[in-house]
Design a protein around this motif. Structure first.
Motif, short mmCIF file in Angstrom:
data_model
loop_
_atom_site.label_atom_id
_atom_site.label_comp_id
_atom_site.label_asym_id
_atom_site.label_seq_id
_atom_site.Cartn_x
_atom_site.Cartn_y
_atom_site.Cartn_z
N PHE A 128 11.27 -23.46 67.71
CA PHE A 128 11.74 -24.69 68.35
C PHE A 128 11.66 -24.62 69.87
O PHE A 128 11.31 -25.60 70.52
N ASN A 129 11.98 -23.47 70.44
CA ASN A 129 12.00 -23.32 71.90
C ASN A 129 10.66 -22.88 72.47
O ASN A 129 10.52 -22.73 73.68
N LYS A 130 9.65 -22.69 71.61
CA LYS A 130 8.38 -22.16 72.07
C LYS A 130 7.45 -23.28 72.49
O LYS A 130 7.36 -24.31 71.82
N VAL A 131 6.75 -23.08 73.60
CA VAL A 131 5.75 -24.05 74.03
C VAL A 131 4.48 -23.76 73.24
O VAL A 131 3.70 -22.87 73.55
N HIS A 132 4.30 -24.52 72.19
CA HIS A 132 3.25 -24.25 71.21
C HIS A 132 3.15 -25.50 70.34
O HIS A 132 4.08 -26.30 70.26
N HIS A 135 3.33 -25.76 67.20
CA HIS A 135 4.38 -25.75 66.17
C HIS A 135 5.70 -26.24 66.77
O HIS A 135 6.46 -26.97 66.12
N GLY A 136 5.98 -25.82 68.00
CA GLY A 136 7.19 -26.28 68.67
C GLY A 136 7.14 -27.76 68.98
O GLY A 136 8.17 -28.46 68.92
N THR A 137 5.96 -28.27 69.29
CA THR A 137 5.82 -29.70 69.57
C THR A 137 6.22 -30.53 68.36
O THR A 137 6.98 -31.50 68.46
N TRP A 138 5.70 -30.15 67.20
CA TRP A 138 6.03 -30.88 65.98
C TRP A 138 7.51 -30.74 65.63
O TRP A 138 8.16 -31.70 65.20
N ALA A 139 8.06 -29.55 65.80
CA ALA A 139 9.47 -29.33 65.46
C ALA A 139 10.39 -30.16 66.35
O ALA A 139 11.32 -30.81 65.88
N THR A 140 10.11 -30.17 67.65
CA THR A 140 10.98 -30.93 68.55
C THR A 140 10.81 -32.44 68.32
O THR A 140 11.79 -33.19 68.40
N ALA A 141 9.58 -32.87 68.03
CA ALA A 141 9.38 -34.29 67.73
C ALA A 141 10.16 -34.69 66.49
O ALA A 141 10.83 -35.73 66.47
N ALA A 142 10.10 -33.86 65.45
CA ALA A 142 10.80 -34.18 64.20
C ALA A 142 12.31 -34.27 64.41
O ALA A 142 12.97 -35.20 63.92
N VAL A 143 12.85 -33.32 65.13
CA VAL A 143 14.30 -33.29 65.34
C VAL A 143 14.73 -34.42 66.27
O VAL A 143 15.77 -35.06 66.06
N GLY A 144 13.96 -34.66 67.32
CA GLY A 144 14.30 -35.75 68.24
C GLY A 144 14.28 -37.10 67.55
O GLY A 144 15.17 -37.93 67.75
N MET A 145 13.27 -37.34 66.74
CA MET A 145 13.18 -38.60 66.01
C MET A 145 14.36 -38.73 65.04
O MET A 145 14.95 -39.81 64.91
N SER A 146 14.72 -37.64 64.39
CA SER A 146 15.86 -37.67 63.46
C SER A 146 17.15 -37.96 64.21
O SER A 146 18.00 -38.72 63.74
N GLY A 147 17.30 -37.38 65.38
CA GLY A 147 18.48 -37.64 66.19
C GLY A 147 18.58 -39.09 66.61
O GLY A 147 19.67 -39.67 66.66
N TYR A 148 17.44 -39.70 66.87
CA TYR A 148 17.44 -41.09 67.29
C TYR A 148 17.84 -42.01 66.14
O TYR A 148 18.61 -42.95 66.32
#
Length: 241
Positions: A196-200, A202-215
């Motif tokens: 999740f914290n990695k600039v990669h 895989h991290g891009t998809w993970a942060t997008a998924a969690v951010g969208m869920s939070g919204y």
């Protein structure tokens, strides 16, 4: 959807996550992610006019209807990439996403019912899952052999949920959120900080998924973590991606 519409959706996804979730999270009308109410109104108008968009809608609705004629299957994960259960969960999230769009454009409750029934099955399955038996590297998944696929699943699934949100009862929302969406989001974030914290990618998809869920779920902390990393230190997260 057609390739052009899918590509437009991917571009819109990046723009939406960068801009929309940086706004204060608050209870909102649904859908409120990549496709919002204004988009739905424009799309409804577009499908009444002969042309490529109407053709894409007709093709998508035909494919969705074929899916509705088949029994829902949410199998216990066991296969690596390319295997049956892997491919089934991939086709499931695409089917939910497309069916949710068709629900928004037609208002036909059978489409919302289908997405709801599949989400409820995932809400039953997901809490029982250990790490995937064929997990790959240190970015492991539960539904899939790696967390990248898990994040792609959630990006599609949270949008499908957003599409049918208003067709669900409060009890149904609670079951789906607590059984499927929240566990998946926490698995991709708090339980997978190395990704999740990695600039990669895989991290891009993970942060997008969690951010969208939070919204969608009105969880501001999830949005902030998605943007700036789990510690809000701005060393990772979507903005660093």
């Amino acid at each position: 959807m057609t390739r052009a519409i899918k590509q437009a959706g991917k571009i819109a996804l990046l723009a939406s996550i960068t801009c929309a979730i940086s706004l204060p999270v608050m209870a909102a009308q649904h859908p409120n992610l990549v496709i919002n109410q204004q988009d739905v109104a424009a799309m409804k108008q577009a499908i009444t006019q002969p042309g490529s968009f109407q053709n894409a809608f007709n093709t998508t609705q035909s494919n969705v209807d074929k899916g509705l004629a088949q029994p829902i299957e949410v199998p216990v994960p066991k296969d690596a990439g390319g295997g049956y259960t892997h491919e089934k969960h991939k086709s499931n999230y695409q089917q939910m996403y497309d069916t949710g769009i068709i629900y928004q454009l037609t208002g036909d409750k059978k489409y919302a019912e289908y997405v709801k029934d599949m989400l409820l099955q995932y809400a039953t399955l997901y809490p029982t899952l250990p790490l995937h038996p064929m997990r790959k590297s240190n970015n492991e998944g539960k539904l899939f052999w790696q967390g990248l696929n898990e994040a792609v699943w959630l990006v599609h699934t949270i949008q499908a949920y957003d599409f049918i949100y208003d067709a669900l009862t409060p009890a149904e929302r609670n079951t789906i959120e607590t059984g499927a969406i929240i566990p998946a989001a926490l698995f991709l974030s708090e339980q997978s900080p190395h990704t999740f914290n990695k600039v990669h990618n895989h991290g891009t998809w993970a942060t997008a998924a969690v951010g969208m869920s939070g919204y969608v779920l009105d969880k501001p902390l999830w949005v902030e973590r998605a943007l700036y990393d789990l510690n809000l230190a701005k060393k990772g997260g979507f903005m660093r991606q």
